[in-house]
Design a protein around this motif. Structure first.
Motif, short mmCIF file in Angstrom:
data_model
loop_
_atom_site.label_atom_id
_atom_site.label_comp_id
_atom_site.label_asym_id
_atom_site.label_seq_id
_atom_site.Cartn_x
_atom_site.Cartn_y
_atom_site.Cartn_z
N MET A 1 5.34 -3.58 5.28
CA MET A 1 5.44 -2.47 6.26
C MET A 1 5.70 -3.03 7.66
O MET A 1 6.60 -2.60 8.35
CB MET A 1 4.14 -1.66 6.21
CG MET A 1 4.23 -0.37 7.02
SD MET A 1 5.49 0.75 6.34
CE MET A 1 5.88 1.70 7.76
N LYS A 2 4.84 -4.01 8.02
CA LYS A 2 4.96 -4.62 9.34
C LYS A 2 6.35 -5.20 9.57
O LYS A 2 6.91 -5.13 10.66
CB LYS A 2 3.92 -5.74 9.48
CG LYS A 2 2.78 -5.39 10.41
CD LYS A 2 1.94 -6.60 10.66
CE LYS A 2 0.72 -6.26 11.47
NZ LYS A 2 -0.31 -7.27 11.33
N LYS A 3 6.84 -5.80 8.46
CA LYS A 3 8.14 -6.45 8.52
C LYS A 3 9.23 -5.45 8.91
O LYS A 3 10.09 -5.72 9.73
CB LYS A 3 8.45 -7.05 7.15
CG LYS A 3 9.41 -8.21 7.20
CD LYS A 3 9.21 -9.00 5.93
CE LYS A 3 10.49 -9.44 5.31
NZ LYS A 3 10.27 -9.83 3.92
N TYR A 4 9.12 -4.26 8.29
CA TYR A 4 10.13 -3.23 8.56
C TYR A 4 10.05 -2.75 10.01
O TYR A 4 11.07 -2.50 10.66
CB TYR A 4 9.97 -2.05 7.59
CG TYR A 4 10.39 -2.42 6.20
CD1 TYR A 4 11.70 -2.88 5.97
CD2 TYR A 4 9.51 -2.34 5.14
CE1 TYR A 4 12.07 -3.25 4.69
CE2 TYR A 4 9.89 -2.71 3.87
CZ TYR A 4 11.18 -3.17 3.65
OH TYR A 4 11.57 -3.54 2.41
N LEU A 6 9.06 -4.46 12.52
CA LEU A 6 9.65 -5.50 13.37
C LEU A 6 11.17 -5.42 13.31
O LEU A 6 11.86 -5.48 14.34
CB LEU A 6 9.17 -6.88 12.89
CG LEU A 6 9.49 -8.02 13.85
CD1 LEU A 6 8.73 -7.84 15.14
CD2 LEU A 6 9.16 -9.37 13.23
N LEU A 7 11.67 -5.24 12.09
CA LEU A 7 13.13 -5.16 11.93
C LEU A 7 13.69 -3.97 12.70
O LEU A 7 14.74 -4.06 13.33
CB LEU A 7 13.49 -5.00 10.44
CG LEU A 7 13.58 -6.31 9.66
CD1 LEU A 7 13.92 -6.00 8.20
CD2 LEU A 7 14.65 -7.22 10.26
N MET A 9 12.48 -2.76 15.31
CA MET A 9 12.40 -2.98 16.76
C MET A 9 13.41 -3.99 17.28
O MET A 9 13.70 -4.02 18.46
CB MET A 9 10.98 -3.47 17.12
CG MET A 9 9.97 -2.36 17.19
SD MET A 9 8.30 -3.03 17.21
CE MET A 9 8.29 -3.82 18.82
N LEU A 10 13.91 -4.82 16.37
CA LEU A 10 14.77 -5.93 16.81
C LEU A 10 15.96 -5.51 17.70
O LEU A 10 16.16 -6.10 18.76
CB LEU A 10 15.29 -6.71 15.60
CG LEU A 10 14.41 -7.88 15.18
CD1 LEU A 10 15.04 -8.60 14.00
CD2 LEU A 10 14.22 -8.86 16.34
N PRO A 11 16.73 -4.49 17.27
CA PRO A 11 17.87 -4.13 18.13
C PRO A 11 17.41 -3.77 19.54
O PRO A 11 18.07 -4.12 20.51
CB PRO A 11 18.47 -2.91 17.43
CG PRO A 11 17.97 -2.97 16.03
CD PRO A 11 16.64 -3.66 16.08
N GLY A 12 16.25 -3.09 19.61
CA GLY A 12 15.72 -2.71 20.92
C GLY A 12 15.41 -3.93 21.75
O GLY A 12 15.73 -3.98 22.94
N ILE A 13 14.81 -4.94 21.11
CA ILE A 13 14.46 -6.16 21.84
C ILE A 13 15.72 -6.84 22.36
O ILE A 13 15.81 -7.25 23.51
CB ILE A 13 13.65 -7.12 20.94
CG1 ILE A 13 12.30 -6.49 20.60
CG2 ILE A 13 13.44 -8.47 21.63
CD1 ILE A 13 11.51 -7.24 19.55
N PHE A 14 16.72 -6.90 21.48
CA PHE A 14 17.98 -7.54 21.89
C PHE A 14 18.62 -6.79 23.06
O PHE A 14 19.09 -7.38 24.02
CB PHE A 14 18.97 -7.58 20.73
CG PHE A 14 18.73 -8.75 19.83
CD1 PHE A 14 18.62 -10.03 20.36
CD2 PHE A 14 18.60 -8.59 18.46
CE1 PHE A 14 18.40 -11.13 19.54
CE2 PHE A 14 18.37 -9.67 17.63
CZ PHE A 14 18.26 -10.94 18.17
N LEU A 15 18.60 -5.46 22.95
CA LEU A 15 19.21 -4.65 24.00
C LEU A 15 18.48 -4.85 25.32
O LEU A 15 19.09 -5.00 26.37
CB LEU A 15 19.19 -3.17 23.62
CG LEU A 15 20.27 -2.74 22.63
CD1 LEU A 15 20.11 -1.28 22.26
CD2 LEU A 15 21.66 -2.99 23.22
N ALA A 16 17.12 -4.90 25.24
CA ALA A 16 16.34 -5.09 26.46
C ALA A 16 16.67 -6.44 27.09
O ALA A 16 16.85 -6.57 28.29
CB ALA A 16 14.85 -5.00 26.13
N GLN A 17 16.77 -7.45 26.22
CA GLN A 17 17.12 -8.79 26.68
C GLN A 17 18.49 -8.79 27.36
O GLN A 17 18.67 -9.36 28.42
CB GLN A 17 17.16 -9.72 25.46
CG GLN A 17 17.03 -11.19 25.80
CD GLN A 17 15.59 -11.53 26.13
OE1 GLN A 17 14.69 -10.92 25.58
NE2 GLN A 17 15.39 -12.44 27.04
#
Ligand code: HEC
Length: 189
Positions: A1-4, A6-7, A9-17
């Motif tokens: 569940m946690k893994k999903y 995180l997955l 959230m990843l695009p959001g993290i990249f976009l924020a970066q």
């Protein structure tokens, strides 16, 4: 569940970066524009005053001594490397590197397509010696005051003095509005 989660959230993290980088780049662009404006402003005043006082013959020193001095002072003040360069050089010490040559060539192409030289600029973040480096260039249009030393008809005495100091001078034959060269700025990030 946690893994999903995180997955997801990843695009959001990249976009924020990406946004952080974009903001940082825009800050560097804004700072570079201020530096260039200050450089051009100072140089033009010095040139106009010197030409008025002693003619272009006396003003040669302004371009050869004052311009590098301004560049040096600004480099220290802003923690950037500030310089002038061109495809048609008067002083080989101002020679462009490969990246600068490409940008200068692109400025020529943009002018051909009708873009206003006064507003022409370009920036990129490149890797130099393993370090991320912000690079910025701003085209320098050939103004009226420039023609007495870079134009098609140069006073014989001025030409003679220029030839003596710069035997390999390529920076002549410019017309009003031509791209005379560019300011070039580098900042390690
Ligand atoms: C009185 C003569 C004179 C005038 C007027 C003059 N320049 Fe120059 N210019 C020079 C000299 C001399 C150099 C070489 C400077 C050096 O040794 O670094 C030079 C160099 C340059 C360079 C550096 C690249 C190169 O060719 O070495 C640029 C860019 C430049 N001038 C732009 C301009 C612009 C733009 C104007 C008008 C606003 C202008 N100059 C007016 C004499 C002049």
């Amino acid at each position: 569940m946690k893994k999903y989660l995180l997955l997801a959230m990843l695009p959001g993290i990249f976009l924020a970066q990406a946004q952080v980088h974009a903001d940082e780049n825009q800050r560097h662009v804004a700072e570079s524009k201020v530096v260039v404006k200050e450089f051009m402003g100072k140089l033009k005043i010095e040139l106009q005053t010197a030409v008025k006082a002693g003619g272009p013959l006396k003003a040669i020193e302004v371009c050869s001594k004052v311009a590098p001095d301004i560049a040096k002072a600004q480099s220290m003040q802003h923690g950037m490397k500030v310089a002038r360069t061109s495809l048609k050089l008067r002083n080989q010490a101002n020679a462009p590197d490969a990246w600068e040559t490409r940008v200068l060539q692109s400025f020529e192409e943009r002018k051909q397509k009708g873009e206003d030289v006064k507003k022409m600029a370009y920036f990129e973040v490149v890797k130099a010696d393993g370090k991320q480096t912000f690079r910025f260039m701003k085209a320098i249009p050939t103004g009226k005051v420039c023609l007495s030393c870079h134009g098609e008809k140069i006073e014989p005495a001025v030409k003679a003095k220029l030839d003596k100091i710069y035997p390999d001078d390529k920076a002549i034959g410019f017309k009003l509005g031509d791209v005379r060269g560019a300011f070039t700025i580098q900042k390690s990030m």
